[in-house]
Design a protein around this motif. Structure first.
Motif, PDB file in Angstrom:
ATOM      1  N   SER A 191      35.502  37.586  81.812  1.00 61.42           N
ATOM      2  CA  SER A 191      35.826  37.115  80.459  1.00 61.42           C
ATOM      3  C   SER A 191      36.316  35.661  80.446  1.00 61.42           C
ATOM      4  N   PHE A 192      37.119  35.277  81.434  1.00 58.92           N
ATOM      5  CA  PHE A 192      37.697  33.930  81.488  1.00 58.92           C
ATOM      6  C   PHE A 192      36.699  32.906  82.029  1.00 58.92           C
ATOM      7  N   GLN A 193      35.807  33.376  82.922  1.00 60.12           N
ATOM      8  CA  GLN A 193      34.782  32.528  83.541  1.00 60.12           C
ATOM      9  C   GLN A 193      35.385  31.265  84.161  1.00 60.12           C
ATOM     10  N   PRO A 194      36.236  31.451  85.175  1.00 61.74           N
ATOM     11  CA  PRO A 194      36.919  30.310  85.789  1.00 61.74           C
ATOM     12  C   PRO A 194      35.985  29.451  86.633  1.00 61.74           C
ATOM     13  N   ASN A 195      36.401  28.199  86.856  1.00 64.12           N
ATOM     14  CA  ASN A 195      35.686  27.309  87.767  1.00 64.12           C
ATOM     15  C   ASN A 195      36.114  27.533  89.209  1.00 64.12           C
ATOM     16  N   LEU A 196      37.294  28.167  89.375  1.00 71.34           N
ATOM     17  CA  LEU A 196      37.807  28.445  90.711  1.00 71.34           C
ATOM     18  C   LEU A 196      38.816  29.581  90.616  1.00 71.34           C
ATOM     19  N   ILE A 197      38.921  30.364  91.691  1.00 67.39           N
ATOM     20  CA  ILE A 197      39.881  31.480  91.741  1.00 67.39           C
ATOM     21  C   ILE A 197      40.826  31.280  92.915  1.00 67.39           C
ATOM     22  N   LEU A 198      42.126  31.351  92.647  1.00 67.96           N
ATOM     23  CA  LEU A 198      43.140  31.399  93.696  1.00 67.96           C
ATOM     24  C   LEU A 198      43.514  32.869  93.860  1.00 67.96           C
ATOM     25  N   LEU A 199      43.217  33.435  95.016  1.00 68.62           N
ATOM     26  CA  LEU A 199      43.260  34.890  95.185  1.00 68.62           C
ATOM     27  C   LEU A 199      44.213  35.304  96.304  1.00 68.62           C
ATOM     28  N   ASP A 200      45.310  35.944  95.934  1.00 70.84           N
ATOM     29  CA  ASP A 200      46.231  36.498  96.922  1.00 70.84           C
ATOM     30  C   ASP A 200      45.576  37.714  97.576  1.00 70.84           C
ATOM     31  N   LEU A 201      45.839  37.919  98.871  1.00 68.17           N
ATOM     32  CA  LEU A 201      45.223  39.049  99.566  1.00 68.17           C
ATOM     33  C   LEU A 201      45.969  40.356  99.344  1.00 68.17           C
ATOM     34  N   PRO A 260      33.872  29.198  93.418  1.00 64.96           N
ATOM     35  CA  PRO A 260      34.780  28.938  94.545  1.00 64.96           C
ATOM     36  C   PRO A 260      35.994  29.866  94.533  1.00 64.96           C
ATOM     37  N   ILE A 261      36.338  30.366  95.717  1.00 60.40           N
ATOM     38  CA  ILE A 261      37.504  31.237  95.889  1.00 60.40           C
ATOM     39  C   ILE A 261      38.360  30.682  97.014  1.00 60.40           C
ATOM     40  N   ILE A 262      39.638  30.448  96.724  1.00 58.51           N
ATOM     41  CA  ILE A 262      40.604  30.069  97.754  1.00 58.51           C
ATOM     42  C   ILE A 262      41.553  31.248  97.934  1.00 58.51           C
ATOM     43  N   MET A 263      41.605  31.802  99.142  1.00 53.56           N
ATOM     44  CA  MET A 263      42.495  32.924  99.407  1.00 53.56           C
ATOM     45  C   MET A 263      43.885  32.428  99.758  1.00 53.56           C
ATOM     46  N   LEU A 264      44.886  33.138  99.272  1.00 53.41           N
ATOM     47  CA  LEU A 264      46.288  32.852  99.566  1.00 53.41           C
ATOM     48  C   LEU A 264      46.860  34.035 100.327  1.00 53.41           C
ATOM     49  N   SER A 265      47.537  33.763 101.445  1.00 53.19           N
ATOM     50  CA  SER A 265      48.064  34.885 102.213  1.00 53.19           C
ATOM     51  C   SER A 265      49.199  34.457 103.122  1.00 53.19           C
ATOM     52  N   ALA A 266      50.124  35.391 103.354  1.00 53.94           N
ATOM     53  CA  ALA A 266      51.176  35.168 104.333  1.00 53.94           C
ATOM     54  C   ALA A 266      50.660  35.451 105.736  1.00 53.94           C
ATOM     55  N   LYS A 267      49.464  36.040 105.823  1.00 49.09           N
ATOM     56  CA  LYS A 267      48.861  36.345 107.121  1.00 49.09           C
ATOM     57  C   LYS A 267      48.180  35.100 107.668  1.00 49.09           C
ATOM     58  N   GLY A 268      48.643  34.639 108.832  1.00 47.95           N
ATOM     59  CA  GLY A 268      48.086  33.418 109.385  1.00 47.95           C
ATOM     60  C   GLY A 268      47.211  33.633 110.596  1.00 47.95           C
ATOM     61  N   GLU A 269      46.936  34.909 110.963  1.00 51.19           N
ATOM     62  CA  GLU A 269      46.123  35.175 112.137  1.00 51.19           C
ATOM     63  C   GLU A 269      44.690  34.723 111.925  1.00 51.19           C
ATOM     64  N   VAL A 270      44.053  34.282 113.020  1.00 53.40           N
ATOM     65  CA  VAL A 270      42.666  33.822 112.954  1.00 53.40           C
ATOM     66  C   VAL A 270      41.763  34.912 112.397  1.00 53.40           C
ATOM     67  N   PHE A 271      41.992  36.175 112.792  1.00 57.30           N
ATOM     68  CA  PHE A 271      41.153  37.276 112.321  1.00 57.30           C
ATOM     69  C   PHE A 271      41.138  37.348 110.801  1.00 57.30           C
TER      70      PHE A 271
END
Length: 234
Positions: A46-56, A77-88
């Motif tokens: 519905s919002f049709q964003p140009n970018l999403i900031l997405l918490d895991l 475009p999606i940028i993930m946000l997370s407290a998890k910093g592991e490479v996996f």
């Protein structure tokens, strides 16, 4: 007057979401906050964003699932946000289709810079006039990469490809048989603003190889211990 670019902020911590919204509103972005995965998928349509900031870490449908759902319909475009910093965790997010990965806690200036960098990479196919990009096309047997209109034709068929994948393929194919390190590719494709793991390059090469198989005349080749090259066979 150009309309504001819209950013959907998905985080179950409303304090963090409001803070992010404040940073981005100051930069003249139009923001919308949602607090769970199911609502994120609904608001995406519905919002049709140009970018999403997405918490895991979301209640119900987590960020990985949200990314999968959105990638079925869109390459927004999606940028993930997370407290998890592991490479996996980073690699998994990128393999699912995220464009960037930011570890919490983050600096507000870095967040804004990452948003701008990702949006800038995504926009050329929509905003750059043809005259400004004339000649940005390379051709090989069964492969045409056109950075003017952001299209790839492989064996006579158009291949759907997000901007960064296409830019990486075009960059390599534009310099046949030249070896590039992962760091060079990261700098050229993602830019100096991108503070990322060089595994990002490996993930995108893997995606390219899944879509573009080696040809009798050319191949995307790994140069062990160094990086990659677009090898043209003689």
């Amino acid at each position: 007057m150009a309309s504001k670019q819209k950013i959907l902020i998905v985080d179950d911590d409303n304090n963090i979401a409001e803070l992010i919204s404040l940073y981005l509103t100051k930069e003249c972005y139009d923001t919308k906050i949602v607090n769970d995965g199911e609502e994120a998928v609904r608001e995406f349509h519905s919002f049709q964003p140009n970018l999403i900031l997405l918490d895991l870490m979301l209640p119900g449908m987590d960020g990985y699932q949200v990314c999968r759902e959105i990638r079925h319909d869109s390459d927004v475009p999606i940028i993930m946000l997370s407290a998890k910093g592991e490479v996996f965790d980073k690699v998994l997010g990128l393999e699912l289709g995220a464009d960037d990965y930011i570890i919490k806690p983050f600096d507000s200036k870095e967040l804004v810079a990452r948003v701008k960098a990702v949006l800038r990479r995504f926009q050329p196919s929509r905003t750059i006039p043809v005259s400004a990009t004339a000649g940005k096309c390379v051709e090989y047997p069964d492969l045409i990469i056109n950075q003017t209109n952001y299209s790839v034709i492989y064996q006579g068929r158009t291949v759907d490809m997000p901007p960064k994948e296409l830019e990486l393929l075009y960059f390599l194919a534009s310099s046949p048989n030249q070896v590039f390190t992962r760091e060079q590719l990261l700098d050229h494709i993602w830019g100096y603003e991108y503070i990322g793991d060089t595994r990002t390059v490996d993930v995108h090469i893997k995606r390219l190889r899944e879509k573009i198989k080696d040809h009798a005349s050319w191949a995307i080749t790994t140069v062990w211990g160094i990086g990659y090259k677009f090898e043209v066979k003689k």
